[in-house]
Design a protein around this motif. Structure first.
Motif, short mmCIF file in Angstrom:
data_model
loop_
_atom_site.label_atom_id
_atom_site.label_comp_id
_atom_site.label_asym_id
_atom_site.label_seq_id
_atom_site.Cartn_x
_atom_site.Cartn_y
_atom_site.Cartn_z
N ARG A 124 0.83 -1.21 0.00
CA ARG A 124 0.00 0.00 0.00
C ARG A 124 0.87 1.26 0.00
N VAL A 125 1.90 1.27 0.82
CA VAL A 125 2.75 2.45 0.93
C VAL A 125 3.57 2.65 -0.34
N SER A 126 4.03 1.54 -0.95
CA SER A 126 4.88 1.65 -2.14
C SER A 126 4.13 2.27 -3.31
N ASN A 127 2.82 2.24 -3.29
CA ASN A 127 2.03 2.88 -4.34
C ASN A 127 1.94 4.39 -4.16
N GLN A 128 2.49 4.89 -3.03
CA GLN A 128 2.34 6.31 -2.74
C GLN A 128 3.67 7.05 -2.65
N ILE A 129 4.77 6.33 -2.40
CA ILE A 129 6.08 6.98 -2.34
C ILE A 129 7.05 6.24 -3.25
N GLU A 130 8.25 6.76 -3.37
CA GLU A 130 9.24 6.19 -4.28
C GLU A 130 9.70 4.80 -3.85
N ALA A 131 9.86 4.57 -2.56
CA ALA A 131 10.38 3.29 -2.06
C ALA A 131 9.51 2.14 -2.54
N ASP A 132 10.14 1.04 -2.98
CA ASP A 132 9.37 -0.10 -3.46
C ASP A 132 8.99 -1.01 -2.29
N SER A 133 8.08 -1.94 -2.55
CA SER A 133 7.53 -2.77 -1.48
C SER A 133 8.58 -3.68 -0.85
N VAL A 134 9.55 -4.14 -1.64
CA VAL A 134 10.58 -5.02 -1.10
C VAL A 134 11.45 -4.28 -0.09
N SER A 135 11.91 -3.08 -0.46
CA SER A 135 12.75 -2.31 0.47
C SER A 135 11.96 -1.89 1.70
N LEU A 136 10.68 -1.57 1.53
CA LEU A 136 9.85 -1.23 2.68
C LEU A 136 9.69 -2.42 3.63
N LEU A 137 9.41 -3.58 3.07
CA LEU A 137 9.22 -4.77 3.90
C LEU A 137 10.52 -5.14 4.62
N ASN A 138 11.64 -5.03 3.92
CA ASN A 138 12.93 -5.32 4.57
C ASN A 138 13.19 -4.37 5.73
N ALA A 139 12.86 -3.10 5.54
CA ALA A 139 13.05 -2.11 6.62
C ALA A 139 12.13 -2.41 7.79
N MET A 140 10.88 -2.77 7.49
CA MET A 140 9.91 -3.06 8.55
C MET A 140 10.29 -4.29 9.37
N LYS A 141 10.93 -5.26 8.71
CA LYS A 141 11.27 -6.52 9.38
C LYS A 141 12.71 -6.57 9.87
N ASP A 142 13.44 -5.49 9.70
CA ASP A 142 14.84 -5.47 10.10
C ASP A 142 14.99 -5.87 11.57
N ALA A 143 15.69 -6.96 11.81
CA ALA A 143 15.77 -7.53 13.16
C ALA A 143 16.41 -6.57 14.16
N THR A 144 17.45 -5.88 13.72
CA THR A 144 18.13 -4.94 14.63
C THR A 144 17.20 -3.81 15.04
N PHE A 145 16.50 -3.25 14.07
CA PHE A 145 15.55 -2.18 14.37
C PHE A 145 14.48 -2.66 15.33
N LEU A 146 13.91 -3.83 15.08
CA LEU A 146 12.84 -4.35 15.93
C LEU A 146 13.34 -4.56 17.36
N THR A 147 14.49 -5.18 17.49
CA THR A 147 15.03 -5.46 18.83
C THR A 147 15.33 -4.18 19.59
N GLU A 148 15.95 -3.22 18.91
CA GLU A 148 16.33 -1.96 19.57
C GLU A 148 15.11 -1.17 20.03
N ASN A 149 13.97 -1.39 19.39
CA ASN A 149 12.78 -0.61 19.73
C ASN A 149 11.68 -1.42 20.40
N GLY A 150 12.05 -2.62 20.86
CA GLY A 150 11.13 -3.40 21.68
C GLY A 150 10.02 -4.10 20.92
N PHE A 151 10.25 -4.41 19.64
CA PHE A 151 9.24 -5.12 18.86
C PHE A 151 9.74 -6.50 18.46
N LYS A 152 8.81 -7.36 18.10
CA LYS A 152 9.09 -8.64 17.46
C LYS A 152 8.36 -8.62 16.13
#
Length: 347
Positions: A124-152
């Motif tokens: 949904r987001v990739s249809n509205q900004i330049e970033a493509d869905s693969v790069s968005l999903l990789n950023a959303m699931k980035d293990a380091t980011f999730l751990t550092e911010n208290g998410f799984k």
């Protein structure tokens, strides 16, 4: 006399040159150079665009692309491309256009609501900004980011609160994700955090329960009452027995891919999954869909009552009947089951 003629000739030549130069300046810089009929047009320039790519977008919009090329070269725009979303207004000159696409990056209104998975949100987001869905999903699931911010990964979707936001079109996947974290932290004010503490739930648990409440009812007016039912069940150790969690568990299985479950059956209650709240007590390990903010606040401000059951109301579709006893609930549930059967909804 001879010198005067020479000086006069030089002056005339100078005037002619000046006239030609003025004409060039007018054509290149000041004359309107748009070819479209609408009041405005937009160009979307990618982050690594070349001048040829920009030119390709502009050529259908301009009367004279060559004069634009000349001025773009003189103003060094050809080697200093700026990414973003830019507006060209009908009647603009080359100079106006270059100034616009060089320095007037316009934001967009980006919106999303109730996406069921990170994959669908990325799409949904990739249809509205330049970033493509693969790069968005990789950023959303980035293990380091999730751990550092208290998410799984099971709770990561809860960081994205459905709403409309202002972004630049050329926002990267990481910048989008980081901005959403800021919005999430801003949402959890001291008041909301204290309310979560008061009812004994973490932020992740509030959103997990809100996702169930939202899947049960889109009616904001009755969401606090439904939340109250589930809070009552949690308090006495009763399984949540939430049908939306059975659907979620089923959709993880290959046999239910690309299907729509319209009627929850006993076979669904036998699914082995931590999201099966008929088999497992307490809250599931994460949210089952993206809840509206109204559902999150409904959990934080749940209605205090003695209801333990609710069933869809066959006479007021979209609403529910609530019951304090199992016997009354069975009456309500059978009424709705008869309605489903009458409509030919068997699965």
């Amino acid at each position: 006399m001879y010198i005067k003629k020479i000086l006069l000739g030089i002056a005339i030549i100078g005037l002619i040159v000046a006239a030609f130069f003025a004409n060039f300046v007018y054509k290149a810089m000041m004359r309107p150079n748009t070819a479209f009929n609408n009041e405005e047009a937009y160009v979307f320039i990618p982050s690594i665009a070349t001048y040829e790519e920009v030119r390709g977008q502009l050529e259908p919009l301009l009367d004279d692309i060559d004069s634009f090329d000349n001025l773009a070269e003189r103003k060094k725009y050809t080697t200093n491309i700026k990414a973003g979303r830019f507006k060209i207004t009908k009647g603009m000159s080359n100079n106006d256009i270059i100034n616009s696409i060089r320095s007037k990056n316009l934001p967009i209104k980006l919106s999303f609501n109730n996406q069921e998975t990170l994959e669908k949100l990325a799409g949904r987001v990739s249809n509205q900004i330049e970033a493509d869905s693969v790069s968005l999903l990789n950023a959303m699931k980035d293990a380091t980011f999730l751990t550092e911010n208290g998410f799984k990964e099971a709770t990561a979707l809860g960081m994205y609160l459905p709403n409309s936001y202002e972004f630049f079109w050329n926002t990267s996947a990481e910048r989008f994700r980081d901005r959403m974290l800021k919005e999430y932290n801003r949402f959890w004010t001291d008041v909301r955090t204290q309310k979560a503490n008061n009812i004994g739930l973490t932020q992740d648990q509030v959103i997990a329960l809100a996702s169930i409440v939202y899947e049960e009812s889109k009616q904001a007016s009755e969401q606090p009452r439904i939340a109250g039912v589930y809070m009552n069940r949690l308090r006495i150790g009763m399984p949540l027995q939430a049908d939306p969690t059975l659907k979620f568990a089923a959709y993880q299985l290959p046999k239910y891919k690309n299907t729509v479950i319209k009627r929850v059956l006993n076979v669904h209650k036998d699914i082995e999954s931590p999201y099966n709240t008929y088999k497992n007590r307490g809250l599931p390990p994460g949210l089952i869909a993206m809840p509206d903010i109204s559902a999150i606040d409904a959990v934080l401000n749940y209605e205090k009552h003695q209801y333990l059951y609710f069933a869809a109301d066959a006479k007021r579709l979209g609403y529910h009947k609530f019951a304090k006893t199992l016997s009354q609930h069975n009456v309500n549930a059978r009424e709705y089951q008869r309605y489903l059967s009458s409509q030919g909804i068997n699965r």
